[in-house]
Structures are given as structure tokens and as C-alpha cells.
Enzyme design. Structure first.
Site, PDB file in Angstrom:
ATOM      1  N   GLU A 166      46.192  26.213  27.840  1.00  0.00           N
ATOM      2  CA  GLU A 166      46.049  26.938  29.098  1.00  0.00           C
ATOM      3  C   GLU A 166      44.629  27.391  29.415  1.00  0.00           C
ATOM      4  O   GLU A 166      44.318  28.589  29.368  1.00  0.00           O
ATOM      5  CB  GLU A 166      46.994  28.143  29.114  1.00  0.00           C
ATOM      6  CG  GLU A 166      48.453  27.749  29.057  1.00  0.00           C
ATOM      7  CD  GLU A 166      49.402  28.910  29.395  1.00  0.00           C
ATOM      8  OE1 GLU A 166      48.922  30.029  29.632  1.00  0.00           O
ATOM      9  OE2 GLU A 166      50.614  28.674  29.435  1.00  0.00           O
ATOM     10  N   GLU A 355      55.422  24.283  26.561  1.00  0.00           N
ATOM     11  CA  GLU A 355      55.922  25.662  26.426  1.00  0.00           C
ATOM     12  C   GLU A 355      56.838  25.971  27.586  1.00  0.00           C
ATOM     13  O   GLU A 355      56.558  25.594  28.733  1.00  0.00           O
ATOM     14  CB  GLU A 355      54.797  26.714  26.503  1.00  0.00           C
ATOM     15  CG  GLU A 355      54.016  26.955  25.260  1.00  0.00           C
ATOM     16  CD  GLU A 355      53.017  28.118  25.433  1.00  0.00           C
ATOM     17  OE1 GLU A 355      53.250  29.014  26.266  1.00  0.00           O
ATOM     18  OE2 GLU A 355      52.007  28.093  24.730  1.00  0.00           O
TER      19      GLU A 355
HETATM   20  C1  GAL Z   1      51.652  31.336  27.416  1.00  0.00           C
HETATM   21  C2  GAL Z   1      50.843  31.352  26.158  1.00  0.00           C
HETATM   22  C3  GAL Z   1      51.642  31.708  24.953  1.00  0.00           C
HETATM   23  C4  GAL Z   1      52.669  32.788  25.192  1.00  0.00           C
HETATM   24  C5  GAL Z   1      53.444  32.565  26.483  1.00  0.00           C
HETATM   25  C6  GAL Z   1      54.408  33.672  26.850  1.00  0.00           C
HETATM   26  O1  GAL Z   1      50.837  31.495  28.517  1.00  0.00           O
HETATM   27  O2  GAL Z   1      50.251  30.103  25.942  1.00  0.00           O
HETATM   28  O3  GAL Z   1      50.758  31.996  23.906  1.00  0.00           O
HETATM   29  O4  GAL Z   1      52.140  34.025  25.065  1.00  0.00           O
HETATM   30  O5  GAL Z   1      52.568  32.376  27.540  1.00  0.00           O
HETATM   31  O6  GAL Z   1      53.778  34.711  27.486  1.00  0.00           O
END
Ligand code: GAL
Length: 444
Positions: A166, A355
């Protein structure tokens, strides 16, 4: 719906990040990262939490990787902490740190899990931050040294790589808004950091391509469908600009299109003052997969008082839209649409959802952690992904965020995203109902 509907080669995994789970933050030769120092001094982390111990994954990795296996996943995504390898960011190597990641990788391989390594998941060595971090001219050389080292060291065993997690997330929150480490503010810092990050992303990928035989190289973008609050011209413009920043800003340079600066004076000035066109070729890389990470859509309204974007989020709760305990709107249709938006670029050949997940309050019922809301969330989001896949989008994997409740950045330990509950006092893990749901889902 069952996992076999996605095809037998589809990759299912869980994603984690070093600073959020490892702990042992100032032990075994590791140098401090910006999250260690920021959490101590900034006062910006809920309840003053620090990542010092986190989930103690450093000592419990065997047990945790075994859990990944037990739940039926095939991929374990984790990140390397740069300052565990190079305590000062560059130069002297910490052998114990290097050995630790060998152990993690070997454990995965022993259990027949695919290790997927993220090279940068936000925990820059503090020593480099003192030199300016991502805004410093030197960062690209430091990053490349670090990537070369990891590629040479682990490349024989690790084939799946994510260069940067990100880019928009950490450059905006950490260098423009100051709510994440290293806590810098200002649009100037953001632009400097963004340019160096976009270069690092492609440089890192090229190094991996040269060093690692058979590497499958991706990078991971945050993304959110942007919906204008009304169809008025100012709201439409505000939404368009937010989309350019949040969804296109780091993706398009990779595709060879440069930064999306057209018709937006502030960005055009940045492009001119930094001669970004000079880096157009360098920022480009033909990634094997584009990682997308989606949590929520955003409804955007024009607001003249907000600098640069003149856009304002109309929060889910104010619209009475369903939302998670983070306040993030739950909307699986928007997940489908953002997948389609990314897949619409002809240069994007392959998408992996690197994710996706949710924080809900967990309830203990009959000795079980009943997180039905999280199960419903996963079901709806997976169905949306299947719809996109059936439309013909080449989606090759999905990684749930996340294995364990962990150190959730500025939210500290309160925001629990895990499919496994963690008691931070005893470090005892308890599989939530959603974890069992995954186990069942993946068995069919
Ligand atoms: C993403 C990040 C993760 C995690 C997730 C939930 O942006 O890459 O590390 O924190 O959000 O908030």
C-alpha cells in the site's frame, strides 16, 4: 459457494505484517523501526500501545504457521522487517535477523505452505528516517540494497514476492497527514515520498526479476470504490480527484502511464517541479500480479476547506450504511466494482486480492468466540469476488486479513481483525468461529 468454485489452482492464504505480529522489537539485534519510535513519542496511538511485544510471533512462529495449515490455507504472507536485517537500514547485517526469516520460510516449506514475502510493510528503519526516510534522495539506493540482499538470501526458497504494501497508505498517512509513522505532514513531503516510493516499487521488482529464478512478483495497492455523494459538478470533481489519488496514483506509473496528474493543478505542478516524466520508464514494471487490498468504499462530497483534494468523506454511520467496528462501510458490491475497475486496464494481467477482512467486536458465547458478522462479511466479499472471476477477470488468489488479532497501527491492539483471537496478556491463541468457517470453506 465453496472454495472449489474458484478453481483448483486458486491460492488461498492469510496475510500478516512484521511490525504487527513479531514483537521482539528491540531484541536479537534488531534496530528500531519508525513504528517503534513513533509509538513511543507521538501520543497518536490509541491507549499508548506499542508494537514491542505484539503477538510474540518471533518466538511463536512455529505454532502460528501450524495454525495457518490447520485452517486449511496454502499461502502464508508475512513481511520482512528491514531493521531486523539491517539494524541501521544499510551496511552491517544482523545475522540473527537473517536466520529468523530462514526459520519462518523453512517452517512454511516443511508444512507445504507457500511463503509469500512482502519486502516493505511500513516499518522503515528509524536510522533511515532520521536521514529523511521516504522523502530522502538516498532512499532508493538503500531500498535497492535491502531488496538485493533479501532476493539473494531467500530467493532459492521464496518464489512469491510483494514489493511494497500500500504505497498510498503509508505515504498519505505517514507523510501527509501525520497519523502514522513517521508522523510527517504536508503535501510536499507526500509528493517527495510518493515519487521515491513509485521508483522503489519498480526498482525492487526489477532486482527480484534479475536475482530470483522463477519469481512471481507483485505489489499491493489499497483501493476503494469512490462514490460521489450527489451528481452535482463539485461532488463529481471531488470524487474524481479522490479516485485519482487513492486508486490510480501508484498503479498507473507501474503500468507505464505516469502519475494521473491531468486537469488537476496541484498535481500538475508536482509533476513539473519534480520532472516526473523523467522517471516514467523507471517506474514501470510488468508485474506478474497486481495485488489489491480492499476494505470499504468511500462516499465523497466537495468541501472547499480541505486542502488539495477539496473532498470530504461522508461517513458510513452518517449515511446509516452497514459498517464494521472501524466505521468502514460493509459493501461487497463495491468490492466487485473496484476489482472490475482495476481489471479494466489492459496492462493488468492478473489480480490477486492480497488483503481483505474486517474488525468487529468479538463476543464470547459458550466458550467460543462468536464472530458471525465477520463470517457474513467474508461470505459476501468472496461471493462478489467469484462474480468478478466468473465475468472473466483473471483473479488468482485471495489472502484474508488477518491470521491473528494484532498491533493495528494507530488503533493499537484494540482493533481485532484476526480469524484467531489473541489474548495479549498470555499470548494464548483461540480460533474464532470465522477461523472454523474458513477451515470448512477450504475443505470443499
Ligand atoms: C491495511 C494494512 C494492514 C492492516 C489492514 C487493516 O491497510 O496493509 O497492515 O492494518 O489495513 O487495517
Amino acid at each position: 459457494m465453496q472454495s472449489s468454485h474458484f478453481g483448483k489452482d486458486f491460492l488461498w492464504g492469510v496475510a500478516t505484517a512484521a511490525a504487527q505480529i513479531e514483537g521482539a522489537a528491540n531484541a536479537y539485534g534488531k534496530g528500531p523501526s519508525i513504528w517503534d519510535t513513533f509509538s513511543k513519542r507521538s501520543g497518536k496511538i490509541k491507549k499508548g500501545h506499542q508494537p514491542t511485544e505484539a503477538c510474540d510471533f518471533y518466538h511463536r512462529y512455529k505454532e502460528d504457521i501450524a495454525l495457518v495449515k490447520t485452517l486449511g490455507f496454502t499461502v502464508f504472507r508475512f513481511s520482512i522487517s528491514w531493521s531486523r536485517i539491517f539494524p541501521l537500514g544499510d551496511g552491517a547485517v544482523n545475522k540473527e535477523g537473517v536466520a529468523f526469516y530462514h526459520n519462518v520460510i523453512d517452517e512454511c516449506l516443511k508444512l507445504d505452505l507457500i511463503p509469500m514475502v512482502t519486502l516493505y510493510h511500513w516499518d522503515l528503519p528509524e536510522a533511515l528516517s532520521k536521514e529523511g526516510g521516504w522523502t530522502a534522495f538516498g532512499i532508493n539506493a538503500w531500498f535497492n540494497d535491502y531488496v538485493s540482499f533479501c532476493a539473494k538470501e531467500y530467493g532459492a526458497k521464496v518464489k512469491q514476492w510483494i514489493v511494497i504494501n500500500e504505497p498510498f497508505g503509508f505515504t498519505s498517512l505517514g507523510y501527509m497527514l501525520g497519523v502514522h509513522a513517521p508522523g510527517q505532514t504536508g503535501v510536499h513531503n507526500f509528493f517527495e515520498a510518493a515519487l521515491h516510493t513509485a521508483i522503489a516499487q519498480a526498482d525492487g521488482a526489477k532486482i527480484l526479476r534479475g536475482e530470483v529464478k522463477g519469481a512471481v512478483i507483485g505489489t499491493a495497492f489499497s483501493c476503494s470504490e469512490i462514490v460521489p455523494y450527489t451528481q452535482s459538478a463539485p461532488d463529481l470533481l471531488a470524487a474524481k480527484r479522490t479516485d485519482a489519488l487513492m486508486n490510480r496514483f501508484f498503479l498507473e506509473p507501474v503500468l507505464g502511464l505516469g502519475f494521473p496528474t491531468a486537469n488537476w493543478e496541484v498535481l500538475e505542478k508536482f509533476a513539473i517541479s519534480h520532472s516526473t516524466w523523467r522517471y516514467q520508464e523507471r517506474m514501470k514494471f510488468d508485474f506478474d500480479f497486481i495485488g489489491i487490498q480492499n476494505y470499504f468504499p468511500l462516499v465523497i462530497r466537495y468541501n472547499a476547506f480541505i486542502p488539495v483534494v477539496q473532498a470530504w468523506e461522508v461517513k458510513a454511520k452518517n449515511r446509516r450504511a452497514p459498517h464494521t467496528a472501524m466505521g468502514w462501510e460493509v459493501n461487497a458490491d463495491s468490492f466487485y466494482r473496484i476489482i472490475r475497475q482495476f481489471a479494466a486496464y489492459p496492462q493488468v494481467k492478473n489480480i490477486m486480492v492480497t488483503e481483505n477482512g474486517a474488525y468487529f467486536q468479538d463476543h464470547l458465547v459458550d466458550g467460543k468466540i462468536n464472530d458471525q458478522a465477520r463470517i457474513d462479511y467474508f461470505k459476501a466479499y468472496l461471493a462478489a469476488m467469484l462474480k468478478a472471476k466468473n465475468d472473466g477477470v483473471n483473479i488468482t488468489g485471495y489472502l484474508a486479513w488477518t491470521l491473528l488479532d494484532n498491533f493495528e497501527w494507530a488503533e493499537g491492539y484494540q482493533a481485532r481483525f484476526g480469524i484467531v483471537y489473541n489474548d495479549f496478556k498470555t499470548q494464548q491463541r483461540t480460533i474464532k468461529q470465522s477461523g472454523y468457517w474458513w477451515q470448512e470453506f477450504l475443505s470443499r
